[in-house]
Enzyme design. Structure first.
Site, short mmCIF file in Angstrom:
data_model
loop_
_atom_site.label_atom_id
_atom_site.label_comp_id
_atom_site.label_asym_id
_atom_site.label_seq_id
_atom_site.Cartn_x
_atom_site.Cartn_y
_atom_site.Cartn_z
N ARG A 34 0.91 -10.92 6.80
CA ARG A 34 0.83 -9.71 5.97
C ARG A 34 2.00 -8.81 6.34
O ARG A 34 1.96 -8.11 7.36
CB ARG A 34 -0.48 -8.96 6.23
CG ARG A 34 -1.75 -9.80 6.02
CD ARG A 34 -2.98 -8.93 6.15
NE ARG A 34 -3.04 -8.21 7.41
CZ ARG A 34 -3.70 -8.61 8.49
NH1 ARG A 34 -4.41 -9.73 8.47
NH2 ARG A 34 -3.67 -7.90 9.59
N TYR A 85 14.88 30.94 5.06
CA TYR A 85 13.75 31.69 5.64
C TYR A 85 13.93 31.89 7.14
O TYR A 85 14.20 30.93 7.87
CB TYR A 85 12.44 30.94 5.41
CG TYR A 85 12.00 30.89 3.98
CD1 TYR A 85 11.74 32.05 3.27
CD2 TYR A 85 11.83 29.67 3.35
CE1 TYR A 85 11.30 31.99 1.94
CE2 TYR A 85 11.39 29.60 2.03
CZ TYR A 85 11.14 30.76 1.33
OH TYR A 85 10.72 30.69 0.04
N MET A 91 10.55 24.39 0.84
CA MET A 91 9.65 23.42 0.21
C MET A 91 10.42 22.51 -0.76
O MET A 91 10.18 21.31 -0.81
CB MET A 91 8.53 24.15 -0.54
CG MET A 91 7.45 23.21 -1.05
SD MET A 91 6.12 24.05 -1.94
CE MET A 91 5.29 24.93 -0.65
N ASP A 92 11.35 23.10 -1.51
CA ASP A 92 12.01 22.34 -2.58
C ASP A 92 13.52 22.29 -2.46
O ASP A 92 14.18 21.69 -3.31
CB ASP A 92 11.67 22.96 -3.95
CG ASP A 92 10.22 23.37 -4.01
OD1 ASP A 92 9.37 22.49 -3.92
OD2 ASP A 92 9.95 24.58 -4.10
N HIS A 146 -6.27 -7.36 12.82
CA HIS A 146 -5.04 -6.58 12.78
C HIS A 146 -4.69 -6.18 14.22
O HIS A 146 -5.58 -5.81 14.98
CB HIS A 146 -5.26 -5.34 11.91
CG HIS A 146 -4.00 -4.60 11.56
ND1 HIS A 146 -2.91 -5.21 10.97
CD2 HIS A 146 -3.65 -3.30 11.73
CE1 HIS A 146 -1.95 -4.30 10.78
NE2 HIS A 146 -2.38 -3.14 11.23
N LYS A 168 0.85 -1.20 0.00
CA LYS A 168 0.00 0.00 0.00
C LYS A 168 0.88 1.25 0.00
O LYS A 168 2.09 1.16 0.29
CB LYS A 168 -0.91 -0.02 1.24
CG LYS A 168 -0.15 0.01 2.56
CD LYS A 168 -1.06 -0.39 3.71
CE LYS A 168 -0.31 -0.30 5.04
NZ LYS A 168 -1.03 -0.99 6.12
C1 LIG Z 1 -0.31 -1.93 6.77
C2 LIG Z 1 -0.89 -3.21 7.18
C3 LIG Z 1 -0.08 -4.34 7.36
C4 LIG Z 1 1.43 -4.31 7.28
O1 LIG Z 1 1.95 -3.81 8.50
P1 LIG Z 1 3.55 -3.73 8.73
O2 LIG Z 1 3.68 -3.29 10.13
O3 LIG Z 1 4.05 -2.72 7.76
O4 LIG Z 1 4.08 -5.09 8.48
C5 LIG Z 1 -0.71 -5.54 7.62
N1 LIG Z 1 -2.05 -5.61 7.74
C6 LIG Z 1 -2.85 -4.54 7.60
C7 LIG Z 1 -4.31 -4.70 7.74
C8 LIG Z 1 -2.30 -3.31 7.35
O5 LIG Z 1 -3.10 -2.24 7.23
#
Ligand SMILES: *Cc1c(COP(=O)(O)O)cnc(C)c1O
Length: 388
Positions: free
Chosen positions: A228, A272, A321-322, A172, A45
């Site tokens: 995951r 700045y 900013m840049d 989660h 993601k």
């Molecule tokens: C982002 C996410 C993960 C991965 O988490 P990490 O700590 O980066 O391994 C796993 N499951 C869900 C639902 C997430 O949103």
């Protein structure tokens, strides 16, 4: 110049460098902590935490990732368009209006509203396919999903529809990296009790998955059917207690080339607000074309260092900013005996390794009061990525 840097992008002297071999190594390392038959979902993601989802997903798929996890429908479509043909889970329930695209691109959404699942089923059935979804369960994080007590009823309510099939049940963790944490144990218990109940009721939970990077490393007993993993695939540890458990290599470095070098007189101010003033002569002020819009947060101003030509140099003045500036103190000052002048075009490391020195995502995160996840996401937003 000690950084053996690749050619910088043609159009800009600032870039994110992503090591393919680090992504490959980390993916294999996580395969290595799993038992046979346990699946690895690579969480890509937010453009693979800033590393570039399409490129990273291809490397991960070639090195043992079975599944991919994204946050949005658009991210899922992006992976399909990049040629990824493995299953892709959307880790939250998208808007109901997106069911057409979900079926078009064969994505597996998280789903816990009956109307969503039935709309998905209608869409799929109208095309003679079966759409797969995963049920998120809120076991204690209070973010998304159903409370465990409502899952059986939910599955019965949508189970009749021939256009949908439940491909997984997941939760989660909020505190997986905390040692011997009661809240973590409670989440595990609520989740495993639910899986037991589903099976006792004759309802197939599909793939059972709950572990993020920290839980994957610290709690092998909760791997279930799939883990995951996000952060770890990019070579970063969610907490220091994970460091001894697997050998990871940070994949992201951030580099720039010096666009200008001057040696202002004592008393001159920089950037700045002129928050930094030269207290003596023989100080070079070098400019690099990278700023807070590139993820180099303004709160780091005057508090961070950069690496150049075997030196650690102080960033000085407010980060713009840049662009931003750093100081190279040459000739004279005893504490800077090792320093020497820099020149335009030299490669500067903002994050990553250069010779004996390294500036880690964790170091920048500490200075910013955040976590390495955010540091990487931010650097990924505008900078061009170069894969090495
Ligand atoms: C982002 C996410 C993960 C991965 O988490 P990490 O700590 O980066 O391994 C796993 N499951 C869900 C639902 C997430 O949103």
């Amino acid at each position: 110049m000690s950084v053996d840097a690749p050619a910088s992008p043609e159009t800009r002297w600032a870039w994110v460098e992503v090591s393919r071999s680090a992504i490959r190594h980390n993916t294999r390392a996580f395969r290595g902590v799993l038992e046979r038959g346990q699946k690895l979902m690579a969480v890509v993601k937010a453009d693979a935490y800033g590393h570039g989802a399409a490129q990273c997903a291809r490397i991960m798929a070639a090195n043992g990732a079975d599944y991919f996890g994204v946050a949005t429908v658009d991210e899922g479509i992006g992976l399909r368009q990049a040629g990824i043909d493995r299953p892709i889970v959307i880790l939250a329930e998208p808007p109901i209006d997106s069911v057409g695209l979900i079926v078009d691109f064969d994505l597996e959404p998280s789903a816990y509203h009956e109307d969503f699942v039935l709309a998905l089923g209608e869409e799929a059935a109208s095309r003679d396919v079966v759409a797969r979804y995963h049920v998120p369960v809120d076991t204690g994080m209070t973010r998304i999903g159903l409370p465990p007590a409502e899952v059986v009823e939910f599955r019965r309510a949508v189970g009749w529809h021939r256009g949908v099939s439940c491909a997984g049940t997941f939760t989660h963790f909020a505190t997986a990296e905390v040692p011997r944490d009661w809240d973590f144990e409670l989440q595990v218990k609520r989740f495993s009790d639910l899986i037991y109940t589903l099976e006792a009721e004759g309802i197939d939970p599909g793939l059972v998955h709950c572990d993020n990077t920290a839980a994957t490393l610290l709690h092998p007993e909760t791997h279930f059917d799939m883990v995951r993993v996000g952060l770890g695939l990019y070579g970063l540890y969610p907490a220091s207690n994970c460091e001894s458990l697997v050998d990871l290599r940070p994949a992201m470095s951030v580099r720039a080339r010096i666009t200008r070098v001057v040696e202002p007189p004592t008393g001159a101010g920089v950037s700045y607000g002129l928050t930094y003033r030269l207290s003596r002569a023989n100080v070079q002020i070098a400019t690099i074309p990278l700023g807070y819009a590139d993820g180099y947060a303004r709160t780091l101003s005057n508090r961070v260092e950069v690496l150049v030509d075997g030196m650690r140099c102080r960033q000085v003045g407010n980060i713009c900013m840049d662009q931003c500036m750093f100081a190279v103190e040459v000739n004279g000052a005893r504490e800077f005996r090792k320093s020497h002048p820099v020149r335009e075009g030299q490669v500067v490391t903002i994050m990553g390794a250069d010779g004996d020195y390294e500036i880690s995502a964790d170091e920048l995160a500490r200075l910013r009061g955040t976590i390495s996840y955010e540091v990487c996401c931010d650097f990924g937003l505008r900078l061009e990525k170069v894969y090495v």
